[in-house]
Motif scaffolding. Structure first.
Motif, mmCIF file in Angstrom:
data_model
loop_
_atom_site.group_PDB
_atom_site.id
_atom_site.type_symbol
_atom_site.label_atom_id
_atom_site.label_comp_id
_atom_site.label_asym_id
_atom_site.label_seq_id
_atom_site.Cartn_x
_atom_site.Cartn_y
_atom_site.Cartn_z
ATOM 1 N N GLN A 26 0.795 -1.223 0.000
ATOM 2 C CA GLN A 26 0.000 0.000 0.000
ATOM 3 C C GLN A 26 0.827 1.272 0.000
ATOM 4 O O GLN A 26 0.464 2.254 -0.643
ATOM 5 C CB GLN A 26 -0.923 0.006 1.223
ATOM 6 C CG GLN A 26 -1.963 -1.097 1.217
ATOM 7 C CD GLN A 26 -2.852 -1.073 2.444
ATOM 8 O OE1 GLN A 26 -2.564 -0.392 3.435
ATOM 9 N NE2 GLN A 26 -3.947 -1.817 2.410
ATOM 10 N N SER A 27 1.937 1.306 0.740
ATOM 11 C CA SER A 27 2.719 2.544 0.838
ATOM 12 C C SER A 27 4.117 2.252 1.352
ATOM 13 O O SER A 27 4.378 1.178 1.916
ATOM 14 C CB SER A 27 2.030 3.545 1.787
ATOM 15 O OG SER A 27 1.991 3.029 3.104
ATOM 16 N N PHE A 28 5.024 3.195 1.132
ATOM 17 C CA PHE A 28 6.338 3.145 1.749
ATOM 18 C C PHE A 28 6.785 4.567 2.046
ATOM 19 O O PHE A 28 6.296 5.531 1.447
ATOM 20 C CB PHE A 28 7.358 2.419 0.864
ATOM 21 C CG PHE A 28 7.856 3.227 -0.311
ATOM 22 C CD1 PHE A 28 9.026 3.958 -0.233
ATOM 23 C CD2 PHE A 28 7.151 3.235 -1.509
ATOM 24 C CE1 PHE A 28 9.483 4.698 -1.310
ATOM 25 C CE2 PHE A 28 7.602 3.978 -2.594
ATOM 26 C CZ PHE A 28 8.779 4.707 -2.492
ATOM 27 N N GLY A 29 7.699 4.709 2.999
ATOM 28 C CA GLY A 29 8.142 6.047 3.366
ATOM 29 C C GLY A 29 9.410 6.035 4.183
ATOM 30 O O GLY A 29 9.914 4.983 4.593
ATOM 31 N N LEU A 30 9.935 7.239 4.411
ATOM 32 C CA LEU A 30 11.147 7.449 5.185
ATOM 33 C C LEU A 30 10.922 8.614 6.143
ATOM 34 O O LEU A 30 10.201 9.567 5.823
ATOM 35 C CB LEU A 30 12.341 7.771 4.276
ATOM 36 C CG LEU A 30 12.844 6.682 3.334
ATOM 37 C CD1 LEU A 30 13.820 7.274 2.331
ATOM 38 C CD2 LEU A 30 13.498 5.554 4.113
ATOM 39 N N SER A 31 11.551 8.561 7.315
ATOM 40 C CA SER A 31 11.463 9.661 8.272
ATOM 41 C C SER A 31 12.773 9.785 9.032
ATOM 42 O O SER A 31 13.524 8.816 9.180
ATOM 43 C CB SER A 31 10.297 9.450 9.255
ATOM 44 O OG SER A 31 10.496 8.278 10.031
ATOM 45 N N ILE A 32 13.031 10.987 9.523
ATOM 46 C CA ILE A 32 14.200 11.260 10.343
ATOM 47 C C ILE A 32 13.737 11.970 11.605
ATOM 48 O O ILE A 32 12.830 12.815 11.553
ATOM 49 C CB ILE A 32 15.250 12.111 9.585
ATOM 50 C CG1 ILE A 32 16.476 12.337 10.463
ATOM 51 C CG2 ILE A 32 14.658 13.421 9.088
ATOM 52 C CD1 ILE A 32 17.643 12.971 9.717
ATOM 53 N N GLU A 33 14.314 11.591 12.731
ATOM 54 C CA GLU A 33 13.894 12.113 14.027
ATOM 55 C C GLU A 33 15.122 12.509 14.831
ATOM 56 O O GLU A 33 16.160 11.855 14.753
ATOM 57 C CB GLU A 33 13.093 11.038 14.776
ATOM 58 C CG GLU A 33 12.485 11.485 16.093
ATOM 59 C CD GLU A 33 11.541 10.423 16.659
ATOM 60 O OE1 GLU A 33 10.530 10.123 15.978
ATOM 61 O OE2 GLU A 33 11.820 9.888 17.746
ATOM 62 N N GLY A 34 15.014 13.587 15.590
ATOM 63 C CA GLY A 34 16.137 14.027 16.404
ATOM 64 C C GLY A 34 15.664 14.790 17.627
ATOM 65 O O GLY A 34 14.553 15.310 17.669
ATOM 66 N N GLY A 35 16.530 14.824 18.628
ATOM 67 C CA GLY A 35 16.191 15.532 19.856
ATOM 68 C C GLY A 35 17.145 15.192 20.973
ATOM 69 O O GLY A 35 18.305 14.821 20.751
ATOM 70 N N GLY A 36 16.654 15.295 22.195
ATOM 71 C CA GLY A 36 17.458 15.011 23.370
ATOM 72 C C GLY A 36 17.267 13.598 23.880
ATOM 73 O O GLY A 36 16.318 12.901 23.508
ATOM 74 N N HIS A 37 18.196 13.182 24.756
ATOM 75 C CA HIS A 37 18.171 11.840 25.331
ATOM 76 C C HIS A 37 19.091 11.859 26.544
ATOM 77 O O HIS A 37 20.085 12.611 26.559
ATOM 78 C CB HIS A 37 18.668 10.814 24.302
ATOM 79 C CG HIS A 37 18.478 9.384 24.698
ATOM 80 N ND1 HIS A 37 19.375 8.720 25.517
ATOM 81 C CD2 HIS A 37 17.502 8.483 24.387
ATOM 82 C CE1 HIS A 37 18.953 7.475 25.683
ATOM 83 N NE2 HIS A 37 17.825 7.301 25.014
ATOM 84 N N SER A 39 21.363 9.969 27.313
ATOM 85 C CA SER A 39 22.724 9.579 26.940
ATOM 86 C C SER A 39 23.409 10.586 26.040
ATOM 87 O O SER A 39 24.599 10.441 25.737
ATOM 88 C CB SER A 39 22.703 8.209 26.245
ATOM 89 O OG SER A 39 22.157 7.218 27.085
ATOM 90 N N GLY A 40 22.687 11.612 25.580
ATOM 91 C CA GLY A 40 23.264 12.611 24.677
ATOM 92 C C GLY A 40 22.285 12.933 23.565
ATOM 93 O O GLY A 40 21.110 12.547 23.606
ATOM 94 N N SER A 41 22.751 13.635 22.529
ATOM 95 C CA SER A 41 21.886 13.990 21.401
ATOM 96 C C SER A 41 21.377 12.731 20.713
ATOM 97 O O SER A 41 22.102 11.754 20.540
ATOM 98 C CB SER A 41 22.654 14.859 20.408
ATOM 99 O OG SER A 41 23.034 16.079 21.004
ATOM 100 N N TYR A 42 20.112 12.788 20.318
ATOM 101 C CA TYR A 42 19.430 11.622 19.758
ATOM 102 C C TYR A 42 19.067 11.875 18.298
ATOM 103 O O TYR A 42 18.527 12.926 17.952
ATOM 104 C CB TYR A 42 18.172 11.336 20.585
ATOM 105 C CG TYR A 42 17.112 10.524 19.897
ATOM 106 C CD1 TYR A 42 17.327 9.190 19.577
ATOM 107 C CD2 TYR A 42 15.870 11.083 19.580
ATOM 108 C CE1 TYR A 42 16.349 8.433 18.953
ATOM 109 C CE2 TYR A 42 14.887 10.339 18.973
ATOM 110 C CZ TYR A 42 15.129 9.015 18.654
ATOM 111 O OH TYR A 42 14.167 8.279 18.045
ATOM 112 N N TYR A 43 19.407 10.898 17.430
ATOM 113 C CA TYR A 43 19.055 10.961 16.012
ATOM 114 C C TYR A 43 18.561 9.590 15.577
ATOM 115 O O TYR A 43 19.127 8.567 15.959
ATOM 116 C CB TYR A 43 20.259 11.361 15.149
ATOM 117 C CG TYR A 43 20.874 12.677 15.532
ATOM 118 C CD1 TYR A 43 20.337 13.877 15.082
ATOM 119 C CD2 TYR A 43 21.988 12.714 16.365
ATOM 120 C CE1 TYR A 43 20.899 15.088 15.450
ATOM 121 C CE2 TYR A 43 22.557 13.926 16.736
ATOM 122 C CZ TYR A 43 22.006 15.106 16.280
ATOM 123 O OH TYR A 43 22.551 16.303 16.647
#
Length: 255
Positions: A26-37, A39-43
């Motif tokens: 039915q569908s496909f996609g990509l995403s990118i996420e980032g922020g704090g954590h 343990s350090g910066s989160y990606y």
């Protein structure tokens, strides 16, 4: 992370051609996420594909994911399949069990199961809720997490949509129970592809923001996500749908 992203993209590239030969994709996609954590910066990067199969009394939907996430010195590579088996006794209601099978880095295989329900009104308002448990993976042998979630969404007839979600994992770890929360607010809109008509074959652009709350550490970290998805089949209009995540700890590195 870049190597995993390239692998994710390579695995998704054949999907449009395969969709011409299969009634399910039915569908496909990509995403990118980032922020704090803690343990350090989160990606994080995530590739997703969805397949669906109609039955006389409902349908079966399969969400496939491949992702990677880094938080300071911690990293987590994941692959998973989430299967929704839904009865649809009414046009506005879907209800049934779900099962999740995943791989999380070098840990043991992870799996989970639970129940879920979704509704959608003719005015465009809808929602879903779920309750289940997850075993193995980053939680380790002999441990489990209870997964709960609630999502409310609004769909403006294929022009745009928005949602709010709160999910919670309670992990039963050796050091004691730990709660992990994920709060999310998201917005999506559609852009028509060349040669498309209406919402058929449109690109769905999405942005979301929210907060992860690590209860035992008493720490709250903000995050933001952007992504896109491309339908491989024409859309069928407004109906109850399930989202593709059932656990905060399924894709987030443990602190």
């Amino acid at each position: 992370m870049l190597r995993t992203f390239a692998l994710s993209l390579a695995l998704l590239l054949p999907l449009p051609a395969l969709a011409q030969q299969s009634d399910g994709l039915q569908s496909f996609g990509l995403s990118i996420e980032g922020g704090g954590h803690p343990s350090g910066s989160y990606y994080g990067l995530m590739a997703e594909a969805r397949a669906g199969y109609d039955l006389s009394w409902g349908d079966v939907t399969v969400d496939l994911t491949l992702g990677t996430a880094d938080a300071g010195s911690n990293s987590l590579t994941t692959a998973g399949a989430l299967v929704h088996v839904s009865a649809r006794p009414y046009d506005w209601l879907a209800v049934g069990p779900y099962a999740w099978l995943g791989s999380q880095g070098e840990g043991p295989a992870a799996y989970g199961f639970g129940v879920e329900a979704a509704v959608m009104t003719g005015a465009g308002w809808g929602g879903e809720l779920w309750f289940g448990e997850t075993f193995g993976g980053v939680l380790g042998e002999g441990t489990y997490a209870t997964n709960k979630g609630l999502r409310v969404r609004y769909d403006r007839g294929g022009k745009f949509s928005g949602y709010g979600e709160l999910s919670k994992d309670t992990a039963n770890l050796t050091a004691g129970d730990q709660d992990f929360y994920r709060l999310a607010l998201g917005f999506s809109t559609w852009l028509d592809l060349p040669g498309s008509s209406g919402t058929d074959r449109a690109v769905k652009l999405s942005v979301a923001a929210g907060q992860h709350h690590f209860d035992l550490l008493n720490e709250r970290d903000n995050w933001v996500s952007v992504g896109f998805s491309i339908p491989l089949k024409p859309t069928t209009g407004s109906r109850p749908e399930f989202s593709s995540r059932r656990g905060v700890t399924h894709y987030l590195p443990m602190p």
